[in-house]
Write an enzyme that holds these catalytic residues in place. Structure first.
Site, PDB file in Angstrom:
ATOM      1  N   CYS A 112      13.491 -15.946  27.153  1.00  0.00           N
ATOM      2  CA  CYS A 112      14.704 -15.179  27.503  1.00  0.00           C
ATOM      3  C   CYS A 112      15.848 -16.082  27.964  1.00  0.00           C
ATOM      4  O   CYS A 112      17.002 -15.656  28.004  1.00  0.00           O
ATOM      5  CB  CYS A 112      14.379 -14.160  28.582  1.00  0.00           C
ATOM      6  SG  CYS A 112      13.120 -12.994  28.068  1.00  0.00           S
ATOM      7  N   HIS A 253      20.849 -12.009  32.412  1.00  0.00           N
ATOM      8  CA  HIS A 253      19.820 -11.590  31.464  1.00  0.00           C
ATOM      9  C   HIS A 253      19.429 -10.155  31.798  1.00  0.00           C
ATOM     10  O   HIS A 253      19.253  -9.804  32.962  1.00  0.00           O
ATOM     11  CB  HIS A 253      18.618 -12.525  31.570  1.00  0.00           C
ATOM     12  CG  HIS A 253      17.444 -12.060  30.767  1.00  0.00           C
ATOM     13  ND1 HIS A 253      17.570 -11.646  29.461  1.00  0.00           N
ATOM     14  CD2 HIS A 253      16.131 -11.919  31.088  1.00  0.00           C
ATOM     15  CE1 HIS A 253      16.389 -11.282  29.007  1.00  0.00           C
ATOM     16  NE2 HIS A 253      15.502 -11.431  29.974  1.00  0.00           N
ATOM     17  N   ASN A 283      15.253  -5.124  27.261  1.00  0.00           N
ATOM     18  CA  ASN A 283      15.209  -6.585  27.316  1.00  0.00           C
ATOM     19  C   ASN A 283      15.169  -7.122  25.882  1.00  0.00           C
ATOM     20  O   ASN A 283      14.172  -6.967  25.191  1.00  0.00           O
ATOM     21  CB  ASN A 283      13.970  -7.007  28.103  1.00  0.00           C
ATOM     22  CG  ASN A 283      13.871  -8.520  28.264  1.00  0.00           C
ATOM     23  OD1 ASN A 283      14.599  -9.278  27.618  1.00  0.00           O
ATOM     24  ND2 ASN A 283      12.959  -8.953  29.108  1.00  0.00           N
TER      25      ASN A 283
HETATM   26  N1  COA Z   1       4.873   4.029  32.704  1.00  0.00           N
HETATM   27  C1  COA Z   1       4.187   4.566  33.706  1.00  0.00           C
HETATM   28  N2  COA Z   1       3.437   3.849  34.557  1.00  0.00           N
HETATM   29  C2  COA Z   1       3.384   2.529  34.352  1.00  0.00           C
HETATM   30  C3  COA Z   1       4.090   1.897  33.294  1.00  0.00           C
HETATM   31  C4  COA Z   1       4.846   2.717  32.457  1.00  0.00           C
HETATM   32  N3  COA Z   1       5.562   2.210  31.432  1.00  0.00           N
HETATM   33  N4  COA Z   1       3.835   0.571  33.348  1.00  0.00           N
HETATM   34  C5  COA Z   1       3.039   0.365  34.396  1.00  0.00           C
HETATM   35  N5  COA Z   1       2.753   1.542  34.999  1.00  0.00           N
HETATM   36  C6  COA Z   1       1.900   1.755  36.153  1.00  0.00           C
HETATM   37  C7  COA Z   1       0.830   0.726  36.316  1.00  0.00           C
HETATM   38  O1  COA Z   1      -0.267   1.025  35.527  1.00  0.00           O
HETATM   39  C8  COA Z   1       0.541   0.810  37.797  1.00  0.00           C
HETATM   40  O2  COA Z   1      -0.300   1.907  38.016  1.00  0.00           O
HETATM   41  P1  COA Z   1      -1.449   1.837  39.150  1.00  0.00           P
HETATM   42  O3  COA Z   1      -0.741   1.604  40.437  1.00  0.00           O
HETATM   43  O4  COA Z   1      -2.080   3.184  39.050  1.00  0.00           O
HETATM   44  O5  COA Z   1      -2.327   0.713  38.749  1.00  0.00           O
HETATM   45  C9  COA Z   1       1.903   1.139  38.412  1.00  0.00           C
HETATM   46  O6  COA Z   1       2.703   1.634  37.328  1.00  0.00           O
HETATM   47  C10 COA Z   1       2.584  -0.046  39.048  1.00  0.00           C
HETATM   48  O7  COA Z   1       2.540  -1.156  38.157  1.00  0.00           O
HETATM   49  P2  COA Z   1       3.287  -2.476  38.478  1.00  0.00           P
HETATM   50  O8  COA Z   1       3.123  -3.418  37.338  1.00  0.00           O
HETATM   51  O9  COA Z   1       2.925  -2.973  39.854  1.00  0.00           O
HETATM   52  O10 COA Z   1       4.787  -1.941  38.528  1.00  0.00           O
HETATM   53  P3  COA Z   1       6.090  -2.670  38.993  1.00  0.00           P
HETATM   54  O11 COA Z   1       6.750  -1.894  40.056  1.00  0.00           O
HETATM   55  O12 COA Z   1       5.847  -4.125  39.229  1.00  0.00           O
HETATM   56  O13 COA Z   1       6.991  -2.529  37.702  1.00  0.00           O
HETATM   57  C11 COA Z   1       7.702  -3.861  35.857  1.00  0.00           C
HETATM   58  C12 COA Z   1       6.563  -3.076  36.492  1.00  0.00           C
HETATM   59  C13 COA Z   1       7.198  -4.476  34.568  1.00  0.00           C
HETATM   60  C14 COA Z   1       8.832  -2.907  35.580  1.00  0.00           C
HETATM   61  C15 COA Z   1       8.179  -4.931  36.850  1.00  0.00           C
HETATM   62  O14 COA Z   1       7.093  -5.653  37.336  1.00  0.00           O
HETATM   63  C16 COA Z   1       9.129  -5.880  36.212  1.00  0.00           C
HETATM   64  O15 COA Z   1      10.194  -5.506  35.806  1.00  0.00           O
HETATM   65  N6  COA Z   1       8.744  -7.172  36.161  1.00  0.00           N
HETATM   66  C17 COA Z   1       9.580  -8.169  35.558  1.00  0.00           C
HETATM   67  C18 COA Z   1       9.454  -8.041  34.102  1.00  0.00           C
HETATM   68  C19 COA Z   1      10.441  -8.848  33.387  1.00  0.00           C
HETATM   69  O16 COA Z   1      11.595  -8.858  33.753  1.00  0.00           O
HETATM   70  N7  COA Z   1       9.985  -9.511  32.339  1.00  0.00           N
HETATM   71  C20 COA Z   1      10.795 -10.207  31.470  1.00  0.00           C
HETATM   72  C21 COA Z   1      11.332 -11.402  32.117  1.00  0.00           C
HETATM   73  S1  COA Z   1      12.272 -12.196  30.958  1.00  0.00           S
END
Ligand code: COA
Length: 326
Positions: A112, A253, A283
């Site tokens: 990215c 980004h 993204n």
């Molecule tokens: N819809 C519904 N529930 C979802 C889901 C979706 N699309 N994706 C994950 N969940 C659930 C998980 O299974 C988890 O459930 P559980 O608590 O029962 O196990 C819960 O949501 C929390 O998951 P978690 O991964 O801790 O969520 P989060 O608050 O960290 O959000 C992201 C997830 C991916 C949105 C967040 O971590 C993020 O944005 N990270 C950075 C990603 C990024 O920017 N990547 C690219 C960089 S270039």
């Protein structure tokens, strides 16, 4: 001598995939996606489109804005993690599509952060005096590298492209002021596609387990992103002897609205000074910064004289920033 951005362009495929549609594909909800990421919809390529097609479409618009013909180009750099082929380069395909026969062409892979890396390399070719017209492109077709059964990743990504044409700046006040590149290969495995390279060729097991698609430890990526982007923004200000008040626009980004808001807060920038496209594009990896930049330039928000801070974070891990005087 400085390198200035003489033209920008971008391209988005027509097909819009909304959160509502995703609700019917995986166990997710519009509410979850919106509150955790800020994403409402993303674009998806048509069956015959590949990354170079998107890249060339954005490139044509950047050339048109700068009133430069493709035959005048000296170099084409494409930043992508979703190339047309393993080899040859996507940049070579763009050269072919544009008819830029004089140009050298190569790809850069910094996930990215790819556009920031490519911009930095392009700048050096200009300021070193080797080339006069360098086209820098970020383009991705992530929809073909996402596991559409994995709700933790498939809701996040989209397809698109953005381009910027670099030329020598006659005005010393205008152009790229500084670039800042970072990498930490120790955290390679928190955001990656395991199969498809020499370490794990695509075989039946890889396909069965969808190992050729994006795997991400979202929580870990989130924490490192917020920390590293905050550090690199400080670095930009310090190295240039500037304060937060000297930044007119932030073009971040577009991975997650909450990460963007954290960086804006660090810069004490009101959100109207932050260019946001994540709600409509998701993204788009290396394409996200030039897509957002082009939108802000064409809508007239970014104007001559503005100090514009570009930043990105991604797999590698990689992160970086560029400060540009418009
Ligand atoms: N819809 C519904 N529930 C979802 C889901 C979706 N699309 N994706 C994950 N969940 C659930 C998980 O299974 C988890 O459930 P559980 O608590 O029962 O196990 C819960 O949501 C929390 O998951 P978690 O991964 O801790 O969520 P989060 O608050 O960290 O959000 C992201 C997830 C991916 C949105 C967040 O971590 C993020 O944005 N990270 C950075 C990603 C990024 O920017 N990547 C690219 C960089 S270039």
């Amino acid at each position: 001598m400085k390198a200035a951005i003489a033209g920008t362009g971008s391209y988005l495929p027509e097909r819009i995939l909304t959160n509502m549609e995703l609700e019917r594909m995986v166990d997710t909800s519009d509410e979850w996606i919106t509150s955790r990421t800020g994403i409402k919809e993303r674009r998806i390529v048509g069956p015959d489109e590949a990354t170079s097609d998107l890249a060339a479409a954005a490139a044509r618009k950047a050339l048109e804005m700068a009133s430069v013909d493709a035959e005048e180009l000296d170099l084409i750099i494409v930043a992508t993690i979703t190339p047309d082929f393993m080899f040859p380069s996507t940049a070579g395909q763009v050269q072919r599509l544009l008819g830029a026969h004089r140009a050298a062409a190569f790809d850069i892979e910094a996930a990215c952060t790819g556009f920031i890396y490519a911009l930095s390399v392009g700048e050096l070719f200009i300021t070193g005096g080797k080339y006069n017209k360098v086209l820098v492109i970020g383009a991705e077709v992530l929809s073909r590298f996402v596991n559409w059964e994995d709700k933790t990743t498939c809701v996040l990504f989209g397809d698109g492209s953005g381009a910027a044409l670099l030329v020598p700046s006659e005005d010393e006040e205008r152009g790229i002021i500084s670039t800042h590149l970072h990498s930490d290969g120790r955290m390679w495995d928190i955001l990656m596609a395991p199969a498809g390279g020499s370490r794990m060729p695509i075989d039946e097991r890889a396909i069965a387990q969808k190992l050729n698609t994006v795997k991400m430890k979202g929580n870990e990526v989130f924490k490192v992103a917020v920390t590293k982007l905050s550090e690199v923004v400080d670095e930009v200000l310090q190295e240039n002897g500037l304060g937060e008040e000297d930044i007119d626009f932030l073009v971040p980004h577009q991975a997650n609205l909450r990460i963007i808001q954290a960086t804006a807060k660090k810069l004490k920038l009101p959100m109207e000074k932050v260019i946001i496209t994540v709600d409509r594009h998701g993204n788009t990896s290396a394409a996200s910064v030039p897509l957002a930049l082009d939108e802000a330039v064409r809508s007239g928000r970014i104007k001559q004289g503005d100090r514009v801070l570009l930043e990105a974070f991604g797999g590698g891990l990689t992160w970086g920033a560029a400060l540009v005087r418009w």
